[in-house]
Design a protein around this motif. Sequence first.
Motif, mmCIF file in Angstrom:
data_model
loop_
_atom_site.group_PDB
_atom_site.id
_atom_site.type_symbol
_atom_site.label_atom_id
_atom_site.label_comp_id
_atom_site.label_asym_id
_atom_site.label_seq_id
_atom_site.Cartn_x
_atom_site.Cartn_y
_atom_site.Cartn_z
ATOM 1 N N GLY A 50 -18.704 -53.143 7.197
ATOM 2 C CA GLY A 50 -18.524 -52.542 6.231
ATOM 3 C C GLY A 50 -20.207 -52.865 5.119
ATOM 4 O O GLY A 50 -19.874 -52.489 4.175
ATOM 5 N N SER A 51 -20.882 -52.934 5.879
ATOM 6 C CA SER A 51 -22.332 -53.038 4.846
ATOM 7 C C SER A 51 -22.464 -51.909 4.243
ATOM 8 O O SER A 51 -23.322 -51.763 3.631
ATOM 9 C CB SER A 51 -23.501 -53.373 5.707
ATOM 10 O OG SER A 51 -22.824 -54.843 6.100
ATOM 11 N N LYS A 52 -22.136 -50.306 4.316
ATOM 12 C CA LYS A 52 -22.762 -48.787 4.283
ATOM 13 C C LYS A 52 -21.261 -48.743 2.791
ATOM 14 O O LYS A 52 -20.758 -48.488 3.564
ATOM 15 C CB LYS A 52 -22.709 -47.987 5.493
ATOM 16 C CG LYS A 52 -24.264 -48.331 6.153
ATOM 17 C CD LYS A 52 -24.588 -47.199 6.883
ATOM 18 C CE LYS A 52 -25.330 -48.324 7.999
ATOM 19 N NZ LYS A 52 -25.992 -46.541 8.984
ATOM 20 N N ILE A 53 -21.894 -48.382 2.216
ATOM 21 C CA ILE A 53 -21.339 -47.807 0.935
ATOM 22 C C ILE A 53 -21.881 -47.107 0.004
ATOM 23 O O ILE A 53 -23.740 -46.564 0.011
ATOM 24 C CB ILE A 53 -21.726 -49.022 -0.440
ATOM 25 C CG1 ILE A 53 -20.761 -50.457 0.627
ATOM 26 C CG2 ILE A 53 -21.140 -48.271 -1.734
ATOM 27 C CD1 ILE A 53 -20.738 -51.443 -0.506
ATOM 28 N N LEU A 54 -21.068 -45.475 0.318
ATOM 29 C CA LEU A 54 -21.760 -44.674 -0.425
ATOM 30 C C LEU A 54 -21.463 -44.703 -1.582
ATOM 31 O O LEU A 54 -20.137 -44.779 -2.253
ATOM 32 C CB LEU A 54 -21.248 -43.089 0.798
ATOM 33 C CG LEU A 54 -21.602 -41.777 0.004
ATOM 34 C CD1 LEU A 54 -22.908 -41.758 0.068
ATOM 35 C CD2 LEU A 54 -20.543 -40.981 0.278
ATOM 36 N N ILE A 55 -22.278 -43.753 -2.179
ATOM 37 C CA ILE A 55 -22.153 -44.345 -4.304
ATOM 38 C C ILE A 55 -22.167 -42.931 -4.152
ATOM 39 O O ILE A 55 -23.369 -42.130 -4.599
ATOM 40 C CB ILE A 55 -22.951 -45.332 -4.904
ATOM 41 C CG1 ILE A 55 -23.284 -46.052 -4.314
ATOM 42 C CG2 ILE A 55 -23.116 -45.124 -6.671
ATOM 43 C CD1 ILE A 55 -24.380 -47.280 -4.520
ATOM 44 N N LEU B 93 -19.591 -38.922 4.508
ATOM 45 C CA LEU B 93 -18.140 -38.951 4.109
ATOM 46 C C LEU B 93 -17.358 -38.890 5.994
ATOM 47 O O LEU B 93 -16.661 -39.672 6.668
ATOM 48 C CB LEU B 93 -17.424 -38.840 3.249
ATOM 49 C CG LEU B 93 -17.676 -39.925 2.009
ATOM 50 C CD1 LEU B 93 -16.380 -39.531 0.922
ATOM 51 C CD2 LEU B 93 -17.216 -41.463 2.463
ATOM 52 N N VAL B 94 -17.440 -37.839 5.797
ATOM 53 C CA VAL B 94 -17.306 -36.672 7.146
ATOM 54 C C VAL B 94 -17.865 -37.583 8.315
ATOM 55 O O VAL B 94 -17.302 -37.711 9.490
ATOM 56 C CB VAL B 94 -17.154 -35.079 6.874
ATOM 57 C CG1 VAL B 94 -17.065 -34.855 8.770
ATOM 58 C CG2 VAL B 94 -15.869 -34.832 6.291
ATOM 59 N N SER B 95 -18.557 -37.947 8.335
ATOM 60 C CA SER B 95 -19.752 -38.279 9.505
ATOM 61 C C SER B 95 -18.849 -39.735 9.807
ATOM 62 O O SER B 95 -19.022 -40.524 10.862
ATOM 63 C CB SER B 95 -21.351 -39.311 9.283
ATOM 64 O OG SER B 95 -21.255 -39.845 8.265
ATOM 65 N N PRO C 118 -18.079 -46.496 5.537
ATOM 66 C CA PRO C 118 -16.473 -46.671 5.043
ATOM 67 C C PRO C 118 -15.900 -47.361 3.582
ATOM 68 O O PRO C 118 -14.629 -47.232 3.813
ATOM 69 C CB PRO C 118 -15.682 -47.772 6.034
ATOM 70 C CG PRO C 118 -17.540 -48.554 5.890
ATOM 71 C CD PRO C 118 -18.664 -47.253 5.849
ATOM 72 N N ILE C 119 -16.864 -47.167 2.872
ATOM 73 C CA ILE C 119 -16.532 -48.168 1.450
ATOM 74 C C ILE C 119 -16.988 -46.550 0.518
ATOM 75 O O ILE C 119 -18.417 -46.270 0.248
ATOM 76 C CB ILE C 119 -17.158 -49.179 1.404
ATOM 77 C CG1 ILE C 119 -16.185 -50.195 1.837
ATOM 78 C CG2 ILE C 119 -17.062 -49.324 -0.596
ATOM 79 C CD1 ILE C 119 -16.424 -51.636 1.525
ATOM 80 N N ILE D 155 -11.966 -46.225 2.156
ATOM 81 C CA ILE D 155 -11.846 -46.796 1.396
ATOM 82 C C ILE D 155 -12.215 -46.637 -0.046
ATOM 83 O O ILE D 155 -13.800 -47.090 -0.350
ATOM 84 C CB ILE D 155 -11.681 -48.797 1.637
ATOM 85 C CG1 ILE D 155 -10.715 -49.006 2.373
ATOM 86 C CG2 ILE D 155 -10.891 -49.726 0.177
ATOM 87 C CD1 ILE D 155 -11.734 -50.657 3.146
ATOM 88 N N PRO D 156 -11.997 -46.099 -0.865
ATOM 89 C CA PRO D 156 -12.861 -45.061 -2.328
ATOM 90 C C PRO D 156 -12.308 -46.505 -3.447
ATOM 91 O O PRO D 156 -11.385 -47.144 -3.498
ATOM 92 C CB PRO D 156 -11.667 -44.377 -2.634
ATOM 93 C CG PRO D 156 -10.292 -44.769 -1.442
ATOM 94 C CD PRO D 156 -10.798 -45.357 -0.574
ATOM 95 N N VAL D 157 -13.350 -46.603 -4.140
ATOM 96 C CA VAL D 157 -13.121 -48.191 -4.989
ATOM 97 C C VAL D 157 -13.643 -46.734 -6.308
ATOM 98 O O VAL D 157 -14.533 -47.086 -6.304
ATOM 99 C CB VAL D 157 -14.517 -48.852 -4.671
ATOM 100 C CG1 VAL D 157 -14.602 -50.327 -5.478
ATOM 101 C CG2 VAL D 157 -14.332 -49.437 -3.100
#
Length: 245
Positions: A4-9, A44-46, A50-51, A80-82
Motif C-alpha cells: 500500500g505504500s505506492k499512491i498515484l495522485i 493504474l493498469v500496471s 493500489p491507491i 482503491i480510489p480516495v
Amino acid sequence: MAVGSKILIYSNDAIESEKLIRLLMYQKFVPKAVESIAYASMALVSREYPIFLCTYSAEDNAILDYLAFMRQDDKMRSVIPVVMLDKPTPECITDLIKIGCTNFILKNAEQQIFIDKIESIAESIGDYRDKRQFARIEIPEYENAQLLITARNGNKYPVRVRNISMGGLQLTWSPEKMPVQKMVAGDVLVNSLLIAKNLDLYADLKIISVFNYRAGVQFMGLNEERQSKLCHFIYERLLAEKIVN
C-alpha cells in the motif's frame, strides 16, 4: 516495500500535487503525481499503485466518468480510489457512492485527518506503518555525493553519502580518510552542507548510529523551503524507479 505504500495522485494543480507529495513522503509513502487521465490509466493498469488519490468537485464530470470507468475495468477494479472533495454537495457524494467510491476526504481538511484516512486505507490492504520505511535512494559512488561537516575551526571536511531518505543519510568513509570530527551517537553535526548532484542543502544532523567506517544520521529542524528541496530531489530519483530501494 509494502503493497500500500505506492499512491498515484491525479491533479492538474502543480502546487497541490507538490504539497501532497511532500506530506505523503514524510509519512513514508511513495507517491507519484500525473497531470492527465491518460498517464493515470497507464500507471493504474500496471497495478503498481493500489491507491488512487484525486480531487473532485460537483462540476467535474470528467473525473466522475473516469472513476466510474475505473470501477468497471478489470485491470483497475482492485485500485482503491480516495476522493478529495472540493465544496461537495449531497448530490455529488451520492453520485460517487453509486459508482463504488466510498473513501472521501475534504480538500480543506486538517493534515492529521488526511494522514489518518490514508493510513487506515493502507492498513486495510495489509500495509502497516510500523512495517514501512522511508524510500531510500542509493547514491552511486561515481556521483561523489558528499556531506561537508563543519569542524570546530569553521572549516568543512567531506564524508561520502551512501544513501538519502526523507529521514536522514548514511555516511561512509575509508580508514585512510577518517572524518575530522569523531562520530559519536547522540552528537549533532551543526550546519553541515549536503551536496548530491543538483541538491545542495544546509542541515543540522543528529548521529543515531555508528559502525565500522559508516554512520547513520537524521535531519533536524528543516524549514519548509529545505524540506521541499530535499523532497523534490528524492521524488525525482523515485520516478527513475531503477534507483528505488
